[in-house]
Design an enzyme around this catalytic site. Structure first.
Site, PDB file in Angstrom:
ATOM      1  N   SER A  36     -17.020  20.569   4.706  1.00  0.00           N
ATOM      2  CA  SER A  36     -18.160  19.668   4.887  1.00  0.00           C
ATOM      3  C   SER A  36     -17.752  18.557   5.837  1.00  0.00           C
ATOM      4  O   SER A  36     -16.567  18.211   5.926  1.00  0.00           O
ATOM      5  CB  SER A  36     -18.576  19.062   3.543  1.00  0.00           C
ATOM      6  OG  SER A  36     -19.456  17.959   3.719  1.00  0.00           O
ATOM      7  N   TYR A  44     -16.417  14.517  -4.070  1.00  0.00           N
ATOM      8  CA  TYR A  44     -16.837  15.629  -3.203  1.00  0.00           C
ATOM      9  C   TYR A  44     -16.076  15.603  -1.884  1.00  0.00           C
ATOM     10  O   TYR A  44     -15.568  16.640  -1.427  1.00  0.00           O
ATOM     11  CB  TYR A  44     -18.339  15.532  -2.960  1.00  0.00           C
ATOM     12  CG  TYR A  44     -18.885  16.634  -2.086  1.00  0.00           C
ATOM     13  CD1 TYR A  44     -19.049  17.924  -2.576  1.00  0.00           C
ATOM     14  CD2 TYR A  44     -19.237  16.389  -0.757  1.00  0.00           C
ATOM     15  CE1 TYR A  44     -19.551  18.944  -1.779  1.00  0.00           C
ATOM     16  CE2 TYR A  44     -19.735  17.393   0.045  1.00  0.00           C
ATOM     17  CZ  TYR A  44     -19.896  18.666  -0.469  1.00  0.00           C
ATOM     18  OH  TYR A  44     -20.386  19.668   0.335  1.00  0.00           O
TER      19      TYR A  44
END
Length: 257
Positions: free
Chosen positions: A141, A154
């Site tokens: 990501s 995350y």
């Protein structure tokens, strides 16, 4: 170009969102797809849809955080076929900073997003090495390289994914195993719609527009766009590419000011 004819591909989280788009793209390119999912029913529905469209797919229920379960499924598949491609796509999101993230949530993110990738790598790499090669693609990501608000756990997990990608690429050069990762920005998936509906009831259209405009290109990405990049990176045409992190972000990393 970009044919996966006669290839065997394992895709974790391959029954929804980006994972489903990758499943569909790989099957259309000729691969036999094995969908590894926590939700057996969702995996079977996705596999049935691929078969109905003329492709080949099989559903497997597995929790990627469970090493023995992962190893069991991989051994089952490897006993029947060579494993050519592994896509580590399964993952979970979390919202919170270093103070508001509680230990149980932190551990849960690690167990799926970090240990889950490790478990699949650990189970698949011996088979690829014995077969003389393979391709691994990890889903990272832009959170791995950008400071995003309230994405502490995350972001940590996706940074680990990038690091694991580089490590595997380096360690397995001599074994003809390529390893890359993709770093999407915000992609419009059912998860995003569900998050907006839960947290901003009655403001769905406004929030979708706000999230879209937060990216320089003026919209969110689509799962199919990410799947197209995944297809290229797992195809023979990308045979000279390994150890790379590919942003697919609508200009977010380079063009945001």
């Amino acid at each position: 170009m970009f044919s996966l004819q006669n290839k065997i591909a394992l895709i974790t989280g391959g029954a929804s969102g980006i994972g489903l788009a990758i499943t569909e793209a790989f099957a259309q390119a000729g691969a036999t797809v094995h969908i590894l999912e926590l939700n057996r029913a969702a995996a079977q529905t996705a596999a049935d849809a691929v078969v109905a469209a003329g492709g080949q797919a099989f559903a497997h229920e597995v929790n990627v955080a469970d090493q023995l379960a992962v190893r069991g499924v991989v051994e089952q598949i490897a006993a029947q076929n060579r494993i050519d491609i592994l896509v580590n796509n399964a993952g979970i999101a979390h919202i919170g900073n270093a103070e508001t993230t509680i230990e149980t949530d932190f551990d849960r993110v690690i167990s799926v997003n970090v240990k889950g990738v490790y478990n699949c790598l650990n189970a698949v790499l011996p088979h690829m090495r014995a077969a003389g090669g393979g391709v691994i693609l990890n889903m990272a990501s832009i959170a791995a390289t950008l400071g995003l608000n309230d994405r502490f756990a995350y972001s940590m997990s996706k940074g680990a994914t990038v690091s694991m990608t580089l490590s595997v690429a380096k360690d397995y050069l001599a074994h003809n195993i390529r390893c890359n990762c993709i770093s999407p920005a915000r992609v419009h998936t059912p998860f995003v719609d569900g998050f907006i509906a839960k947290n901003y009831p009655g403001q769905e259209a406004e929030m979708v527009d706000k999230l879209a405009k937060a990216q320089p290109i003026g919209r969110m990405g689509t799962p199919q766009e990410v799947a197209a990049l995944a297809l290229f990176l797992c195809s023979d045409e990308a045979g000279f590419i390994t150890g790379c992190d590919y942003p697919i972000d609508g200009g977010t990393i380079r063009l945001n000011t």
